[in-house]
Design a protein around this motif. Sequence first.
Motif, PDB file in Angstrom:
ATOM      1  N   LYS A 120      -9.810   0.488   4.627  1.00 18.33           N
ATOM      2  CA  LYS A 120      -9.243   0.229   6.052  1.00 18.33           C
ATOM      3  C   LYS A 120     -10.489  -0.449   6.580  1.00 18.33           C
ATOM      4  O   LYS A 120     -11.740   0.074   6.450  1.00 18.33           O
ATOM      5  N   LEU A 121     -10.307  -1.389   7.244  1.00 24.92           N
ATOM      6  CA  LEU A 121     -11.544  -2.233   8.296  1.00 24.92           C
ATOM      7  C   LEU A 121     -11.278  -1.500   9.587  1.00 24.92           C
ATOM      8  O   LEU A 121     -10.462  -1.819  10.201  1.00 24.92           O
ATOM      9  N   THR A 122     -12.404  -1.039   9.900  1.00 24.05           N
ATOM     10  CA  THR A 122     -12.717  -0.428  11.383  1.00 24.05           C
ATOM     11  C   THR A 122     -12.708  -1.263  12.252  1.00 24.05           C
ATOM     12  O   THR A 122     -12.770  -2.535  11.916  1.00 24.05           O
ATOM     13  N   LYS A 123     -13.003  -1.138  13.473  1.00 19.98           N
ATOM     14  CA  LYS A 123     -13.183  -1.969  14.594  1.00 19.98           C
ATOM     15  C   LYS A 123     -14.276  -3.127  14.563  1.00 19.98           C
ATOM     16  O   LYS A 123     -14.146  -4.157  14.865  1.00 19.98           O
ATOM     17  N   ASP A 124     -15.237  -2.581  14.087  1.00 20.44           N
ATOM     18  CA  ASP A 124     -16.310  -3.304  13.814  1.00 20.44           C
ATOM     19  C   ASP A 124     -16.139  -4.013  12.445  1.00 20.44           C
ATOM     20  O   ASP A 124     -17.235  -4.496  11.933  1.00 20.44           O
ATOM     21  N   LEU A 125     -15.299  -4.069  11.840  1.00 17.79           N
ATOM     22  CA  LEU A 125     -15.062  -4.583  10.524  1.00 17.79           C
ATOM     23  C   LEU A 125     -15.727  -4.228   9.263  1.00 17.79           C
ATOM     24  O   LEU A 125     -16.128  -4.991   8.389  1.00 17.79           O
ATOM     25  N   THR A 126     -16.044  -2.857   9.327  1.00 16.62           N
ATOM     26  CA  THR A 126     -16.887  -2.179   8.369  1.00 16.62           C
ATOM     27  C   THR A 126     -15.673  -1.425   7.206  1.00 16.62           C
ATOM     28  O   THR A 126     -14.548  -0.885   8.144  1.00 16.62           O
ATOM     29  N   PRO A 127     -15.907  -1.686   6.071  1.00 15.64           N
ATOM     30  CA  PRO A 127     -14.708  -1.155   5.197  1.00 15.64           C
ATOM     31  C   PRO A 127     -15.085   0.207   4.865  1.00 15.64           C
ATOM     32  O   PRO A 127     -15.926   0.753   4.954  1.00 15.64           O
ATOM     33  N   ARG A 128     -13.587   1.107   4.975  1.00 13.30           N
ATOM     34  CA  ARG A 128     -13.719   2.469   4.700  1.00 13.30           C
ATOM     35  C   ARG A 128     -12.834   2.709   3.599  1.00 13.30           C
ATOM     36  O   ARG A 128     -11.531   2.109   3.716  1.00 13.30           O
ATOM     37  N   ILE A 129     -13.124   3.199   2.582  1.00 13.96           N
ATOM     38  CA  ILE A 129     -12.342   3.392   1.541  1.00 13.96           C
ATOM     39  C   ILE A 129     -11.139   4.722   2.071  1.00 13.96           C
ATOM     40  O   ILE A 129     -11.737   5.999   2.169  1.00 13.96           O
ATOM     41  N   GLU A 130     -10.001   4.293   1.892  1.00 11.74           N
ATOM     42  CA  GLU A 130      -8.810   5.147   2.229  1.00 11.74           C
ATOM     43  C   GLU A 130      -8.159   6.125   0.897  1.00 11.74           C
ATOM     44  O   GLU A 130      -8.001   7.086   1.018  1.00 11.74           O
ATOM     45  N   GLN A 131      -8.256   5.012  -0.224  1.00 11.06           N
ATOM     46  CA  GLN A 131      -7.551   5.554  -1.258  1.00 11.06           C
ATOM     47  C   GLN A 131      -8.202   4.917  -2.588  1.00 11.06           C
ATOM     48  O   GLN A 131      -8.463   3.737  -2.558  1.00 11.06           O
ATOM     49  N   TRP A 132      -8.570   5.934  -3.626  1.00 11.11           N
ATOM     50  CA  TRP A 132      -9.141   5.404  -4.939  1.00 11.11           C
ATOM     51  C   TRP A 132      -8.084   5.985  -5.986  1.00 11.11           C
ATOM     52  O   TRP A 132      -8.126   6.980  -6.318  1.00 11.11           O
ATOM     53  N   LEU A 133      -7.519   4.807  -6.624  1.00 16.84           N
ATOM     54  CA  LEU A 133      -6.778   5.096  -7.647  1.00 16.84           C
ATOM     55  C   LEU A 133      -7.106   4.667  -9.184  1.00 16.84           C
ATOM     56  O   LEU A 133      -7.025   3.330  -8.965  1.00 16.84           O
ATOM     57  N   GLU A 134      -7.366   5.435 -10.043  1.00 16.33           N
ATOM     58  CA  GLU A 134      -7.545   4.933 -11.364  1.00 16.33           C
ATOM     59  C   GLU A 134      -6.248   5.145 -12.329  1.00 16.33           C
ATOM     60  O   GLU A 134      -5.934   6.325 -12.522  1.00 16.33           O
ATOM     61  N   LEU A 135      -5.994   4.026 -13.007  1.00 18.49           N
ATOM     62  CA  LEU A 135      -4.751   4.393 -13.550  1.00 18.49           C
ATOM     63  C   LEU A 135      -4.954   3.966 -15.151  1.00 18.49           C
ATOM     64  O   LEU A 135      -6.110   3.360 -15.552  1.00 18.49           O
TER      65      LEU A 135
END
Length: 135
Positions: A120-135
């Motif tokens: 998810k990109l925050t308002k200041d365009l900093t990336p924040r990991i919401e989900q990490w899925l390894e298959l």
Amino acid sequence: MTKALLHRGYVALITALALSAMLTTLTVVAAAASTFSRHQILDFEDYIAATHQARACAALVLVHITQDPFYHSHFKHEKVQLGDKAACFIDNVNSSTNYLEIGASSRMGNSVRHLIIRVKLTKDLTPRIEQWLEL
């Protein structure tokens, strides 16, 4: 020579052959088990290496996103060389409103690993990991 002495010789010969056959079978089974366990260890090492390579590709995309929030992979299934023999693939970087979905994969030996990260990109365009899925 009596018949009893001749029978003792045959019994001893048959016993020696039977013991020899059993020991040969035991040796072959032990060698096969050793080879099988060695292959399992190598497959597990390939699994770990493929996992780390896929994570490296995903981390590279996260670095690109941090530098340029509007980054997207230029090629579908872009190959990233990680060393002489190691490579991974950026499968896709899909964007939607404030979200990016990163797909990365790697293959090492018989092991294939896929990684999907939702950022998810925050308002200041900093990336924040919401989900990490390894298959």
